[in-house]
Write a protein that holds these residues in place. Structure first.
Motif, PDB file in Angstrom:
ATOM      1  N   PRO A 119       0.822  -1.215   0.000  1.00 44.56           N
ATOM      2  CA  PRO A 119       0.000   0.000   0.000  1.00 44.56           C
ATOM      3  C   PRO A 119       0.855   1.263   0.000  1.00 44.56           C
ATOM      4  O   PRO A 119       1.849   1.353   0.722  1.00 44.56           O
ATOM      5  N   PHE A 120       0.451   2.219  -0.825  1.00 44.57           N
ATOM      6  CA  PHE A 120       1.263   3.421  -1.008  1.00 44.57           C
ATOM      7  C   PHE A 120       0.380   4.640  -1.226  1.00 44.57           C
ATOM      8  O   PHE A 120      -0.617   4.597  -1.959  1.00 44.57           O
ATOM      9  N   LYS A 157       1.025   9.136  -1.442  1.00 43.56           N
ATOM     10  CA  LYS A 157       1.937  10.267  -1.257  1.00 43.56           C
ATOM     11  C   LYS A 157       1.313  11.531  -1.843  1.00 43.56           C
ATOM     12  O   LYS A 157       0.751  11.507  -2.940  1.00 43.56           O
ATOM     13  N   THR A 217      -1.267   7.212  -5.409  1.00 39.11           N
ATOM     14  CA  THR A 217      -1.575   6.069  -4.537  1.00 39.11           C
ATOM     15  C   THR A 217      -1.971   4.854  -5.368  1.00 39.11           C
ATOM     16  O   THR A 217      -2.408   5.000  -6.514  1.00 39.11           O
ATOM     17  N   THR A 231      -7.653   3.646   1.483  1.00 42.51           N
ATOM     18  CA  THR A 231      -7.541   2.303   2.042  1.00 42.51           C
ATOM     19  C   THR A 231      -7.110   1.366   0.923  1.00 42.51           C
ATOM     20  O   THR A 231      -7.798   1.242  -0.086  1.00 42.51           O
ATOM     21  N   CYS A 283      -3.673   4.188   4.253  1.00 43.33           N
ATOM     22  CA  CYS A 283      -2.443   4.945   3.978  1.00 43.33           C
ATOM     23  C   CYS A 283      -2.777   6.422   4.064  1.00 43.33           C
ATOM     24  O   CYS A 283      -3.810   6.855   3.564  1.00 43.33           O
ATOM     25  N   GLU A 284      -1.897   7.172   4.684  1.00 41.72           N
ATOM     26  CA  GLU A 284      -2.140   8.598   4.875  1.00 41.72           C
ATOM     27  C   GLU A 284      -0.886   9.384   4.573  1.00 41.72           C
ATOM     28  O   GLU A 284       0.225   8.907   4.751  1.00 41.72           O
ATOM     29  N   ASP A 285      -1.084  10.608   4.163  1.00 43.88           N
ATOM     30  CA  ASP A 285       0.051  11.527   4.066  1.00 43.88           C
ATOM     31  C   ASP A 285      -0.456  12.923   4.431  1.00 43.88           C
ATOM     32  O   ASP A 285      -1.625  13.244   4.186  1.00 43.88           O
TER      33      ASP A 285
END
Ligand code: GCB
Ligand code: CA
Length: 896
Positions: free
Chosen positions: A614-615, A617, A644, A686, A692-694
């Motif tokens: 999971p990515f 940015k 993402t 998700t 995933c958060e940025d």
């Protein structure tokens, strides 16, 4: 006789200690060198006393400072290096070598005044036996002097003759001292490891491994030896051991070959780069003493290229996706420690890549070692770029480099392709279709055929490739597409040529015409300067956003076409190319990371598309400082890119949920209503059940639309004329905005037009010239010509007004002359132009002209203190005297 008599005893002692002791010692000798830039007459015979030596350590380049200055060119010539080796008495009974991983480009190595060897070519390793020239005492250490004469001058016999990168001079890779026993594995074989590991058969059930090489016996008598090969698995467990007796001939080499079988091999692949280890030993059969030991990696894999279906690894299709990599780094030229080489391969791996094109020349050994470990498949090439010389010496140097490349790197499982010749028909010499040109083309093809045959003779197991530029009719006519097994295509539609769709068109057409020929897209890329951003990206604007757009289109197209075996982004990093101009002169900014390896958006875009984990940015990491004009709500709406591998992204702005958006090939673009001051952006998605958060903090300077509603108030307004982009200067904490036409109550230009280059230019605005005297070339490269006025309807107060000019037409004779402003009038091809500049009716710059401060390609900037009075604001007028008036940049700052 004496030697013969004593040796067995010696060996017995050795054997006792040999369980752990090392027979061959390889030690770097990078510290404590002396360096002199320029030739030294008299050396090596006599050292003149008045020579100034500078202390340096290796890796070293003498061009480190040349790269950042405005002067065109860099030092290409002779320099000297000096180093003292303090050697023990035991060196007498050993064989000592100096091993250079690379020095650019012709090296002569002297030991105690005598020539130990000469090497041609800046990108491959070389090693010389220095034993005959050494001095050794009886017990204390003895000083031995090493001198290296190194020359990076242009040499028509040595590739590369010309290329889009800087040929930095220096001993820029590690240097080693190696001492071995008088009996050792071959150390005189093009600086290779002396052992060749082949895997003629690998499949899921079995692997055949052949281990061959030569033993060197420097004694004057034959020796009865044992070659022992041990293979251990990745855990270090010994799984195979074979030994064969060898009679080593006196004063010469003896070849050997062994075979091994591993059943149910653990295969090597990018997902599972499993490495076995092969240790080869030479043992004295009469004493049992260990005489030499060499280790090599073993990766078991098989692969093939199919013209219709692409690349297969271990029987399964695998699209090769990765990047090319140049070997320099910001402020270091090409003199990089191994850690940076390794870090670059990790950068590529962390992007989700499985492939690297090591271009345009073989690189540091640390690169391929990292590829083996990390699971990156590699193509390596010798530096024949753009041109060849039709001479035997050029041909021989090419072939020598190919042999060095293949032998030195042979045992790396990561290598799948040996390549040579990059875009050799890009700038064909001689008149089109002339006899000379046809002869030249025939010579190129003849050379290609020779290198091709040589490569197969050196290595029958791997593929060959020639990377070409996009004119396949020409390569076909000249016969080059027929020579290698794979044709590489360097393709730039949407960058060097206007229509991005031509990329897909080229691939389809080529595949139709050459259905039997496997292909790789060996290059594709677009320049991007991290300081430049655009809300309306377009070709050649050098914005981060256009680069992202370009790669979005290319990756999608590459993935759609099964016959494209693979693709390599040009380039993993921004790299130095002295003759380049662009937004950052001397730098080719097609990197998806900067010359300091800071990722640009395109890098995040690939992560979003290639990573399995999971990515997410938030993009434009370098655009944390923004500026824009306020709307009626006192906000300014600007884009924010999210990268993402999730399908939906939520975005919060200052704690408020703004929107939920579906992603498109890993990207979602949000329009965010920025408020003045700090803005917190949070993005979340998700991915496979993982959130995933940025978070990004963006400092926004809102510029009032009408100054009467809200005065400028101690902030600054920086406007780039003739421009459509934002330019972020992090150091000065200033953001430059695109120009706008004047409207009442606000600010803007009156009259004139955007400066554009001639019709054949690739950019729709601005110039591509290097601008001297500034680092903000992008600002001075754009301009409004024929401007009549610039107005600010600011409230009364005290202001600082800065005007920036650069003559974009004509060209400076030399920057040295340019700095000498008194000589400005002497500049060649200067455009004749003169105009007055008035502020609030007063002439402040009389007759600014190409006869005084307005020097071609040079930034001229001047600041005025201005009082705005009687609610009349500030008006700058331009009165043409000869030709048209111009303005490149204007800044206004309220002082009080
Ligand atoms: C190419 C060359 C490469 C250049 C690149 C570019 O086709 O092979 O050496 O750097 O284009 O950026 O123009
Ligand atoms: Ca190294």
């Amino acid at each position: 006789m004496m030697i013969k008599f004593f040796l067995p005893l010696l060996y017995v002692c050795f054997f006792v200690a040999s369980a752990h002791s090392q027979t061959r010692i390889r030690q770097s000798i990078n510290s404590n060198w002396s360096f002199h830039k320029g030739d030294i007459k008299g050396l090596p015979a006599k050292q003149p006393a008045d020579v100034r030596w500078q202390s340096v350590s290796i890796p070293h380049s003498w061009n480190t400072e040349d790269v950042t200055d405005d002067e065109p060119g860099y030092y290409r010539g002779i320099s000297w290096y000096k180093k003292t080796l303090y050697l023990p008495a035991s060196v007498k009974n050993k064989q000592t070598y100096l091993y250079f991983e690379g020095a650019n480009q012709v090296a002569e190595v002297y030991v105690n005044g005598q020539l130990a060897g000469k090497h041609v070519g800046g990108y491959t390793a070389f090693s010389f036996l220095i034993q005959p020239y050494l001095k050794a005492g009886n017990d204390s250490l003895t000083a031995n002097e090493v001198l290296v004469k190194l020359d990076n001058s242009y040499n028509e016999s040595i590739p590369p003759l010309d290329a889009d990168f800087t040929f930095f001079g220096g001993i820029y890779r590690d240097v080693y001292l190696i001492t071995a026993d008088n009996i050792h594995f071959d150390m005189d074989n093009y600086a290779s490891s002396g052992i060749q590991i082949k895997t003629p058969l690998v499949n899921a059930n079995t692997a055949t491994i052949s281990i061959s090489g030569k033993i060197t016996n420097r004694f004057t008598s034959n020796r009865n030896l044992m070659i022992m090969t041990e293979i251990s698995d990745a855990e270090g467990k010994l799984i195979k051991k074979v030994q064969s007796p060898v009679k080593a001939n006196a004063s010469g080499n003896t070849a050997f070959m062994q075979q091994q079988q591993i059943t149910m091999p653990h295969l090597w692949s990018p997902n599972d780069p499993y490495l076995y280890r092969i240790v080869s030993k030479i043992i004295d059969r009469s004493t049992g003493a260990l005489l030499d030991e060499v280790s090599n990696p073993l990766g078991l894999r098989w692969y093939s290229f199919d013209a219709a279906k692409g690349f297969y690894l271990n029987g399964k299709p695998l699209k090769l996706i990765g990047a090319s990599r140049h070997q320099d780094f910001k402020d270091m030229a090409n003199a990089l420690p191994d850690a940076i080489h390794q870090r670059d391969m990790e950068l590529l791996k962390n992007m989700g890549a499985n492939f690297v094109r090591i271009a345009h020349y073989p690189q540091d050994p640390a690169i391929l070692e990292a590829c083996d470990r990390l699971g990156l498949l590699a193509s390596v090439e010798i530096p024949i770029v753009n041109y060849i010389t039709e001479s035997d010496s050029f041909y021989n140097n090419c072939k020598q480099m190919q042999i060095e490349m293949v032998r030195q790197n042979f045992n790396h499982p990561s290598i799948i392709i040996w390549a040579y010749m990059n875009e050799v028909l890009l700038r064909p010499k001689y008149e089109k279709n002339s006899d000379e040109q046809n002869r030249y083309f025939a010579s190129i093809t003849a050379l290609a055929k020779q290198i091709e045959a040589l490569t197969h003779q050196e290595d029958s197991g791997r593929y060959t490739m020639i990377p070409c530029h996009g004119d396949y009719n020409l390569y076909n006519r000249v016969g080059l597409t027929a020579v290698p097994q794979i044709v590489g295509w360097n393709l730039y539609p949407g960058w060097y040529s206007p229509r991005i769709e031509d990329f897909a068109g080229f691939l389809d057409k080529y595949h139709q015409e050459f259905p039997q020929k496997p292909m790789i897209v060996t290059e594709f890329g677009a320049d991007a300067d991290t300081r430049i951003h655009s809300t309306q990206p377009e070709r050649f604007d050098k914005s981060i956003e256009y680069q992202t757009y370009y790669h979005q289109y290319y990756l999608k197209t590459i993935l759609q076409k099964p016959f494209v075996a693979g693709a390599a982004i040009w380039n993993l990093v921004d790299f130095n190319s002295e003759q380049r101009k662009d937004a950052t002169p001397h730098i080719n900014t097609k990197g998806i990371t900067t010359s300091e390896r800071i990722p640009k958006d395109a890098y995040f875009f690939y992560q979003a598309n290639l990573l399995k984990k999971p990515f997410l940015k938030i993009g434009a990491t370098g655009w944390k400082l923004r500026t824009g004009i306020a709307d009626l709500n006192n906000t300014c709406t600007q884009q924010v890119y999210i990268f993402t591998n999730g399908v939906q992204v939520q975005l919060w702005h200052n704690g408020k949920m703004l929107q939920n958006q579906a992603t498109n090939s890993g990207v979602a673009v949000f329009q965010v209503p920025f408020t003045n001051g700090n803005n917190t952006i949070k993005a979340a998605s998700t991915v496979n059940g993982v959130v995933c958060e940025d978070i990004a903090q963006i400092n926004f300077k809102l510029i009032p639309a009408l100054f009467k509603n809200k005065p400028l108030q101690y902030t600054d307004l920086n406007i780039s004329l003739g421009d459509r982009r934002f330019f972020v200067d992090e150091k000065l904490a200033q953001v430059w905005m695109p120009e706008q036409p004047y409207h009442k109550g606000s600010w803007g230009y009156i009259g004139g037009k955007v400066f554009t280059m001639p019709a054949q230019s690739r950019q729709s605005f601005g110039s591509d010239k290097d601008i001297y005297g500034t680092d903000m070339d992008a600002i001075y490269q754009t301009q409004r010509t024929g401007i009549q006025a610039f107005k600010f309807d600011v409230p009364d107060g005290e202001y600082e007004l800065t005007l920036g000019f650069a003559e974009l037409e004509g060209k400076a004779t030399s920057p040295a002359l340019v700095y000498n402003l008194g000589n400005a009038a002497q500049t060649a091809e200067a455009k004749q132009r003169a105009f007055d500049v008035l502020i609030n009716g007063t002439t402040v710059i009389p007759s600014l002209s190409t006869q005084n401060y307005l020097v071609p390609q040079t930034a001229y900037t001047t600041t005025f203190r201005v009082s705005a009075k009687n609610s009349a604001g500030i008006t700058v007028n331009f009165k043409p005297l000869k030709g048209e008036a111009i303005l490149n940049a204007i800044q206004l700052k309220q002082v009080f």
